[in-house]
Design a protein around this motif. Structure first.
Motif, PDB file in Angstrom:
ATOM      1  N   ILE A  64      20.203  26.829   5.669  1.00  0.00           N
ATOM      2  CA  ILE A  64      21.382  27.216   4.900  1.00  0.00           C
ATOM      3  C   ILE A  64      21.086  27.287   3.399  1.00  0.00           C
ATOM      4  CG2 ILE A  64      23.755  26.557   4.282  1.00  0.00           C
ATOM      5  CD1 ILE A  64      23.911  25.144   6.994  1.00  0.00           C
ATOM      6  N   GLY A  65      20.308  26.333   2.915  1.00  0.00           N
ATOM      7  CA  GLY A  65      20.096  26.204   1.481  1.00  0.00           C
ATOM      8  C   GLY A  65      21.045  25.175   0.910  1.00  0.00           C
ATOM      9  N   VAL A  66      20.571  24.436  -0.090  1.00  0.00           N
ATOM     10  CA  VAL A  66      21.354  23.318  -0.609  1.00  0.00           C
ATOM     11  C   VAL A  66      22.617  23.785  -1.319  1.00  0.00           C
ATOM     12  CG1 VAL A  66      21.329  21.398  -2.267  1.00  0.00           C
ATOM     13  CG2 VAL A  66      19.401  21.747  -0.736  1.00  0.00           C
ATOM     14  N   LYS A  67      22.540  24.872  -2.084  1.00  0.00           N
ATOM     15  CA  LYS A  67      23.736  25.350  -2.785  1.00  0.00           C
ATOM     16  C   LYS A  67      24.864  25.633  -1.806  1.00  0.00           C
ATOM     17  CE  LYS A  67      22.073  27.453  -7.081  1.00  0.00           C
ATOM     18  NZ  LYS A  67      21.926  28.714  -7.845  1.00  0.00           N
ATOM     19  N   THR A  68      24.558  26.442  -0.800  1.00  0.00           N
ATOM     20  CA  THR A  68      25.580  26.784   0.197  1.00  0.00           C
ATOM     21  C   THR A  68      25.996  25.551   0.995  1.00  0.00           C
ATOM     22  OG1 THR A  68      24.708  29.024   0.374  1.00  0.00           O
ATOM     23  CG2 THR A  68      26.101  28.252   2.184  1.00  0.00           C
ATOM     24  N   GLY A  69      25.016  24.707   1.343  1.00  0.00           N
ATOM     25  CA  GLY A  69      25.332  23.506   2.117  1.00  0.00           C
ATOM     26  C   GLY A  69      26.278  22.578   1.387  1.00  0.00           C
ATOM     27  N   THR A  70      26.091  22.427   0.076  1.00  0.00           N
ATOM     28  CA  THR A  70      26.976  21.563  -0.709  1.00  0.00           C
ATOM     29  C   THR A  70      28.405  22.096  -0.698  1.00  0.00           C
ATOM     30  OG1 THR A  70      25.096  21.036  -2.132  1.00  0.00           O
ATOM     31  CG2 THR A  70      27.264  20.461  -2.952  1.00  0.00           C
ATOM     32  N   VAL A  71      28.544  23.394  -0.867  1.00  0.00           N
ATOM     33  CA  VAL A  71      29.881  24.004  -0.833  1.00  0.00           C
ATOM     34  C   VAL A  71      30.495  23.848   0.548  1.00  0.00           C
ATOM     35  CG1 VAL A  71      31.155  26.176  -1.029  1.00  0.00           C
ATOM     36  CG2 VAL A  71      29.369  25.618  -2.684  1.00  0.00           C
ATOM     37  N   MET A  72      29.687  24.042   1.591  1.00  0.00           N
ATOM     38  CA  MET A  72      30.204  23.916   2.959  1.00  0.00           C
ATOM     39  C   MET A  72      30.671  22.484   3.234  1.00  0.00           C
ATOM     40  SD  MET A  72      27.446  26.229   5.098  1.00  0.00           S
ATOM     41  CE  MET A  72      28.179  25.828   6.689  1.00  0.00           C
ATOM     42  N   ALA A  73      29.938  21.497   2.706  1.00  0.00           N
ATOM     43  CA  ALA A  73      30.340  20.101   2.909  1.00  0.00           C
ATOM     44  C   ALA A  73      31.703  19.826   2.298  1.00  0.00           C
ATOM     45  CB  ALA A  73      29.293  19.158   2.308  1.00  0.00           C
ATOM     46  N   VAL A  74      31.935  20.340   1.096  1.00  0.00           N
ATOM     47  CA  VAL A  74      33.235  20.130   0.443  1.00  0.00           C
ATOM     48  C   VAL A  74      34.320  20.928   1.149  1.00  0.00           C
ATOM     49  CG1 VAL A  74      34.519  20.392  -1.711  1.00  0.00           C
ATOM     50  CG2 VAL A  74      32.149  19.598  -1.760  1.00  0.00           C
ATOM     51  N   GLU A  75      34.016  22.167   1.539  1.00  0.00           N
ATOM     52  CA  GLU A  75      34.983  22.961   2.304  1.00  0.00           C
ATOM     53  C   GLU A  75      35.371  22.241   3.597  1.00  0.00           C
ATOM     54  OE1 GLU A  75      34.682  27.663   1.884  1.00  0.00           O
ATOM     55  OE2 GLU A  75      32.799  26.779   2.552  1.00  0.00           O
ATOM     56  N   ALA A  76      34.401  21.562   4.218  1.00  0.00           N
ATOM     57  CA  ALA A  76      34.662  20.860   5.482  1.00  0.00           C
ATOM     58  C   ALA A  76      35.574  19.662   5.292  1.00  0.00           C
ATOM     59  CB  ALA A  76      33.342  20.413   6.106  1.00  0.00           C
ATOM     60  N   GLY A  77      35.627  19.118   4.062  1.00  0.00           N
ATOM     61  CA  GLY A  77      36.478  17.957   3.811  1.00  0.00           C
ATOM     62  C   GLY A  77      35.756  16.776   3.202  1.00  0.00           C
ATOM     63  N   CYS A  78      34.430  16.894   2.942  1.00  0.00           N
ATOM     64  CA  CYS A  78      33.705  15.788   2.315  1.00  0.00           C
ATOM     65  C   CYS A  78      34.100  15.673   0.842  1.00  0.00           C
ATOM     66  CB  CYS A  78      32.191  15.992   2.436  1.00  0.00           C
ATOM     67  SG  CYS A  78      31.577  15.853   4.135  1.00  0.00           S
ATOM     68  N   ASP A  79      34.135  14.446   0.353  1.00  0.00           N
ATOM     69  CA  ASP A  79      34.499  14.179  -1.037  1.00  0.00           C
ATOM     70  C   ASP A  79      33.292  13.820  -1.887  1.00  0.00           C
ATOM     71  OD1 ASP A  79      37.429  14.280  -0.490  1.00  0.00           O
ATOM     72  OD2 ASP A  79      36.958  12.521   0.716  1.00  0.00           O
ATOM     73  N   LEU A  80      32.294  13.190  -1.267  1.00  0.00           N
ATOM     74  CA  LEU A  80      31.041  12.841  -1.943  1.00  0.00           C
ATOM     75  C   LEU A  80      29.897  13.459  -1.155  1.00  0.00           C
ATOM     76  CD1 LEU A  80      31.260   9.063  -2.990  1.00  0.00           C
ATOM     77  CD2 LEU A  80      30.955  11.023  -4.500  1.00  0.00           C
ATOM     78  N   VAL A  81      29.053  14.233  -1.840  1.00  0.00           N
ATOM     79  CA  VAL A  81      27.915  14.872  -1.185  1.00  0.00           C
ATOM     80  C   VAL A  81      26.660  14.101  -1.586  1.00  0.00           C
ATOM     81  CG1 VAL A  81      26.605  16.996  -0.908  1.00  0.00           C
ATOM     82  CG2 VAL A  81      29.087  17.092  -1.241  1.00  0.00           C
TER      83      VAL A  81
END
Length: 924
Positions: free
Chosen positions: A286-303
């Protein structure tokens, strides 16, 4: 621009500041580097993960954390940094200092000790120590349930394979952390307890269980921990999920897992923390940039980004780009920000962060914590079998006989003084880690070395038995001539295994040596064999060909010292097998008989209150009623109900190990409560109490049936519906459980915001029902006749008591159009005497609780509307009494759905049973 609510400082209008609070990062090195300083000062990094690679000693850690917090303070941070640490004990400790920081058993080791209160004390001690050096967030407790336990790499880091036991010990640990002032983070959601490493096309393991299967087992501890309201954060794993309803590559990047399952279904409102996004599978896919955004979109608050500076900058840039591309709204950023700031407010402040007590506090508490550590390890050592009575070795061996210790070459556990000495003395040359090791440890500072981890065990064992000891290692090369020669010399062989189910050469070696010993014994030689599992207890738990089998649950120096004491008899091994393995031995242990005595109020009331407190601490969150249950709750002093209560107690200390309450009225004998000290279960105390109680009831003249559960007093209305193990226990004790009467306590938690559903009043009016409220016995003949004809005899006595309490209680009557009585219910104002017998009605100092008890409705058409009308009238009375919460106790299954439509929620579910005395003819 998004308008900020009044709860956020204007500083957060700068999204760079807000985004800095949404990442948690680490680095390698024991000093502040320019990179981590830059992240704090320029990118406003708000959370730090420390690992063993950052920490050398307690003093250095306190100094390091203080420097980090000072940098943040001088850079204008409004709140201190979150400083997180993996400090699970056993094999996962990021910080160890033999002078100041104590080592304690693993989660499974603590469960083996069989004492949730001990687990609480260990957690509180651990959190107090790390808090002293500036840590304010512990990544724990581990809430995973080990399904297919013997093959799971999580191993002894988890409590075991019983969801209720995992809940019990996980919540005890969480309470210990919280009481020491440290924030908590449950892990690893949705579960690392049943990972499949073979069925995944990615470089990550997968969960193949369905959501229904997860809900029945793996999710139970997470649900229970969330229900306490004390879990600050949740660590969401990076594993995949493949089942008919979900196909997820990385759980922490999926809104199905975080938003839908964790937040919407389980009701979690705290901080969701992602697994480290530096994992190779995610970076390449995925790549870290996209993965970080996906984590927050999913509902994570701290990456989480563990240590690579370039990757960390990439993640921050990704979040900023996500906002620019409108993938992340500012409202979404502020939602996470509020959650993180709320957690920070609860666990830290600048005064605390800039001035950690450090060594001055640690030096004071270390002696008591060291004693706790020794006790915890001694209590955890478990002898699963000793068929040949080889233990202690000092009694089964002569001093001049030789003892052979055979140990595997393993990677020792992290952060121990011995390990560090070995590491400094010898250049390490480790083999490549397995997929299991890479996944579970995530390289978070685990210090590994090669040879020598068991040398001190050999020396200590030789000193303790004051005799000859031979010691050599074994490998995947199997039994070599050197082993054969030593086996021929020794009278007793001790073989150590560490996860033999995954390191199969250890299992093969042990079976080979066992066979050799059998052959040599057959030829007349003395060849005793003791097998010690120093990690997973499942290595030979079910292999009865290994006659003497001991488990230590980790191989830290403290564990090995406790093992030596157990082997040589200076302490007695007290541990028991965790989870279902413990339960499988219940039949063997249940042969024990305990003296059962009548309950004596003057002698036993304090002990009963202590027992209830222990039970409350160990109970699931939905059994909160136990916190308000006292010895007084069981004594009703009613002339029409004969009560007899029984105890099992320690006559020397006056401590109660178990209690049973019984009642007899109108030919019905009732067991109203039976419970045992959580640390004394599975040793037949409950069985002894149960038989004595049944015998006493059955031998009373006129007893025709036995009832399990009672509404007056309303502590236990029956068997809790969420405890299948308890139901099995009663079934094994002679109860016919085919025909339960399902009951519940229901609640409207916020009475001030409740309003009647639209159309309910009109439906009642169309049915031409009327309601009134009466007090006193003068006008109660029809009420008592109605209750006597439609309810249990103890319910009749409850109504009589309520009618006599004219100032605080009353009865609402429901009448049909012709004036006939069709339903009744008891109403209690907050703090009424009746509430003393129904713990669910006691809210403590938090809120005033109004009671609506024992609705009795005549069978016929319109039953549902009658009970809804009674509940509505009760709610009006509760509101008039200024109640903040309303509890409806002893509701039958037939009324639950209709009450649910009114906004009532089930607080506790029960099953009441009634059997003929003929089930226990042997006791007559």
């Amino acid at each position: 621009m998004v308008k900020l609510d009044g709860d956020l400082d204007p500083l957060w209008q700068d999204l760079d500041w807000a985004i800095g609070q949404m990442v948690i990062m680490g680095w390698d090195g024991t000093e502040v580097t320019p990179q981590i300083r830059h992240l704090i000062e320029e990118h406003h990094l708000g959370s730090i993960l420390l690992t063993a690679k950052n920490l050398k000693s307690a003093h250095q850690t306190a100094k390091l954390v203080q420097e980090l917090q000072t940098i943040a303070h001088q850079a204008g941070h409004l709140q201190p940094l979150l400083i997180a640490l993996d400090q699970e004990n056993g094999g996962v400790n990021s910080l160890y200092d033999e002078d100041y920081i104590c080592q304690f058993p693993s989660a499974m080791g603590q469960a083996a000790a069989g004492n949730a209160d001990l687990a609480y004390k260990v957690a509180k001690a651990t959190a107090t120590e790390v808090s002293a050096v500036g840590v304010n967030l512990i990544l724990g407790p581990v809430l995973d349930v080990l399904t297919n336990a013997r093959y799971q790499p999580l191993g002894v880091r988890a409590v075991g394979d019983d969801p209720q036991e995992v809940s019990q010990y996980g919540i005890a640990a969480m309470n210990g952390y919280k009481d020491a002032g440290v924030a908590t983070c449950g892990k690893h959601f949705p579960s690392y307890g049943n990972l499949d490493f073979l069925g995944s096309s990615l470089d990550v393991p997968i969960i193949t269980q369905t959501l229904e299967e997860l809900s029945l087992s793996a999710l139970v501890p997470f649900r229970n921990a969330i229900a306490t309201g004390k879990l600050d954060a949740m660590f969401v794993g990076g594993c995949g999920i493949t089942n008919p309803s979900m196909n997820v590559n990385h759980a922490c990047l999926s809104d199905q897992v975080v938003d839908d399952l964790l937040r919407n279904e389980l009701g979690f409102t705290g901080v969701a923390i992602s697994e480290c996004l530096e994992m190779e599978a995610l970076r390449s896919e995925i790549g870290v940039k996209t993965g970080t955004v996906m984590a927050v979109e999913a509902g994570c608050d701290l990456v989480l980004l563990c240590r690579a500076y370039d990757v960390q900058l990439e993640a921050i840039a990704g979040l900023k780009l996500g906002v620019e591309n409108e993938l992340l709204t500012k409202e979404r950023i502020y939602t996470s920000l509020r959650r993180v700031l709320k957690m920070k407010n609860a666990c830290t402040s600048w005064a605390k962060a800039l001035n950690p007590p450090g060594i001055s506090l640690l030096s004071k508490i270390h002696p008591s914590h060291l004693n706790l550590s020794i006790k915890a390890y001694d209590d955890s050592i478990t002898v699963i079998r000793d068929n040949e009575k080889l233990l202690p070795l000092n009694e089964s061996m002569h001093q001049e006989e030789e003892l052979l210790l055979l140990t595997p070459l393993v990677k020792p556990l992290p952060a121990s003084s011995l390990t560090k000495n070995i590491l400094e003395a010898k250049n390490k040359s480790d083999s490549a880690p397995s997929e299991h090791d890479k996944w579970i440890h995530r390289d978070r500072g685990v210090i590994m070395s090669g040879e020598g981890v068991f040398r001190e065990l050999g020396r200590s064992l030789a000193r303790a038995r004051r005799g000859k000891l031979l010691h050599t290692s074994y490998t995947a090369n199997g039994v070599r001539p050197v082993h054969e020669n030593l086996i021929h010399r020794a009278s007793c062989i001790v073989i150590v295994t560490a996860d033999a189910n995954r390191n199969l050469y250890q299992a093969g070696f042990t079976k080979h040596v066992s066979m050799m010993c059998s052959m040599l014994r057959a030829s007349g030689q003395k060849k005793s064999l003791v097998v010690v599992a120093v990690s997973s207890p499942y290595d030979f738990a079910m292999d009865k060909s290994i006659g003497t089998y001991i488990c230590t649950f980790d191989f830290t120096e403290m564990a090995m010292a406790a093992l030596v004491r157990a082997l040589c008899g200076s302490s007695r091994a007290r541990g028991t097998l965790p989870g279902t393995l413990r339960k499988s031995r219940k039949a063997v242990k249940s042969r024990q008989h305990w003296l059962v005595e009548p309950y004596d109020r003057d002698r036993d009331s304090n002990g009963l209150n202590d027992l209830l407190s222990a039970l409350a601490r160990a109970a699931a969150p939905n059994h909160r009623f136990l916190t308000t249950t006292t010895a007084h709750s069981f004594e009703i002093f009613n002339p029409n109900i004969e009560e007899s209560h029984f105890v099992v107690r320690n006559s020397s200390t006056q401590a109660l190990y178990g209690f049973c309450a019984t009642y007899l009225t109108q030919g019905t004998g009732i067991i109203g409560a039976i419970f045992v000290d959580p640390t004394k279960r599975n040793v037949a105390i409950g069985r002894s109490l149960h038989r004595r109680a049944l015998r006493a009831l059955i031998q009373k003249r006129g007893t025709k049936k036995i009832q399990l559960g009672i509404c007056f007093p309303g502590v236990f209305l029956g068997i809790p519906t969420d405890d299948g193990g308890l139901k099995t226990w009663f079934s094994n004790s002679g109860w016919d459980l085919q025909f339960p009467r399902r009951l519940a306590n229901m609640v409207i938690a916020d009475l001030s915001s409740w309003s009647a559903p639209e159309g309910l009043l009109q439906s009642i009016q169309r049915a031409n029902m009327s309601f009134d409220l009466i007090h006193g016995l003068e006008n109660a003949e029809t009420v008592l006749a109605h209750v006597a004809g439609n309810a249990n005899p103890e319910v009749f006595e409850l109504y009589r008591l309520a009618l006599q309490e004219t100032k605080s209680c009353g009865v609402v009557r429901a009448k049909c159009q012709r004036g006939g009585l069709v339903g009744t219910v008891v109403i209690c104002s907050p703090g009424s005497p009746v509430a003393g017998y129904v713990p669910a009605l006691q809210g403590g100092e938090e809120v005033l609780v109004g009671g609506i008890i024992a609705p009795v409705v005549a069978p016929g058409n319109g039953d549902l509307l009658v009970i809804q009308g009674l509940a509505l009238m009760g709610l009006r009375q509760n509101k008039a009494h200024k109640s903040g919460r309303s509890v409806l106790s002893w509701v039958g299954e037939e009324g639950m759905e209709g009450l649910g439509a009114m906004g009532w929620e089930v607080l506790e579910g029960w099953e009441e049973f009634t059997n003929s005395v003929e089930n226990w003819q042997d006791l007559a």
